[in-house]
Design a protein around this motif. Structure first.
Motif: not given
Length: 336
Positions: A122-125, A149-158, A281-287, A67-75
């Motif tokens: 990931l540094t932005k996340a 659209e690129g990497p998403k960080v998940i699991d903030l359980g810790l 964009r290239n990273l997202a397409v290739t991964t 609820r606290s984290v607002q980021s396009p790189h976190v699910a």
């Protein structure tokens, strides 16, 4: 994805549950579809752990963190149970892609340019997580999903407070994933700073570049000793020359010797250069490898019916007579 078992719920909140995505040490994750047809990942506490106060507290901490984290790189969190519900749950956006660990296992290491782009995102996340005054504490390839659209960080359980000790670190609590765990998570787990997430990011990027972690051993206690000892050096074999100085600093034993997240951001941005949008964009397409969301398609096809042995065995043979007897017995009992 696995099929649901008879003991699994068919609905959680307003979500229709369609399959199992995985199990963790304390939770279970289901694939579900909302009333609007949106795919979601629904996390619940495992039944046998519902009565444990620490587990429920950790689940509540993860919910507060999302609820606290607002980021396009976190699910993002999409919905969650009411605090009064006996069986807490939370639903996040379903990322229909492989985890970073699965990607590297299946396709092998990434090149320096792609890894720099990944490191930047990931540094932005991490910057967004730290801006919410939290530490992730369990960043690893398995907790990064490679979406469309690129990497998403998940699991903030810790997740823990950036300032001050966490109240969820006890002798029974899992401190993190050993291969990505910083030395201080073992030696002084109540005195963590943002540098512990920097170390985990360094371990993750090392794996992305080389398919191995800084320290490895089949025996868990030996691995933890290697990580927690200032006399052992991380294995940087196979790291591209352009990355070696940075990773050595990120994996420094002393947290104070590691670069700050802002410094990492500047380094990765400089390495990626002026074509940032193209690189992302290239990273997202290739991964991006799309997952199949239909558990029914994961079921092996039914085995073809057994042949009637009486039609293939020689007439009068033992097998022929036995097959006829079995067929006649079945025919006589089938009427009832």
């Amino acid at each position: 994805m696995e099929r649901l078992k008879s003991t699994d719920p068919k609905r959680i909140g307003g979500v229709a549950i369609r399959g199992r995505l995985g199990n963790g040490g304390m939770g279970r994750v289901y694939f579900g579809v909302t009333g609007d047809g949106d795919p979601v990942a629904v996390k619940v506490i495992r039944d046998e752990l519902l009565g444990r106060t620490e587990v429920r507290a950790r689940f509540a901490r993860e919910l507060d963190a999302l609820r606290s984290v607002q980021s396009p790189h976190v699910a993002p969190l999409l919905a969650a149970s009411d605090e009064s519900e006996e069986r807490p749950w939370l639903a996040i956006d379903y990322i229909r892609g492989l985890s970073l660990k699965e990607l590297i296992e299946e396709r092998g290491p990434l090149g320096a340019e792609q890894t720099a782009t990944l490191g930047l995102l990931l540094t932005k996340a991490l910057a967004d997580i730290h801006a919410a005054e939290l530490l992730h504490r369990d960043l690893k390839p398995g907790n990064i999903l490679m979406g469309r659209e690129g990497p998403k960080v998940i699991d903030l359980g810790l997740a823990a407070f950036l300032e001050g000790p966490t109240d969820l670190t006890t002798s029974e609590a899992r401190l993190g994933t050993p291969v990505c765990m910083s030395p201080e998570q073992i030696n002084t787990p109540r005195e963590l700073t943002a540098a512990t997430d920097v170390y985990a990011l360094g371990s993750t990027l090392l794996y992305v570049l080389t398919k191995h972690f800084p320290f490895q051993d089949q025996v868990a206690l030996v691995l933890l000793h290697k990580i927690s000892s200032p006399n052992t050096q991380p294995d940087l074999g196979g790291v591209p020359e352009s990355f070696e100085p940075l990773l050595r600093r990120m994996l420094a034993f002393d947290p104070a010797a590691r670069p700050a997240v802002s410094e990492l951001h500047s380094w990765f941005e400089q390495m990626v250069g002026n074509q940032l949008s193209t690189a992302i964009r290239n990273l997202a397409v290739t991964t991006y490898v799309e997952r199949d969301t239909d558990p029914a398609e994961q079921i092996p096809p039914r085995k073809p019916p057994r042949k009637d042995l009486s039609t293939v065995a020689p007439p009068g043979s033992v097998i022929h007579r036995l097959a006829e007897r079995l067929r006649n017995n079945y025919a006589s009992t089938a009427r009832f």
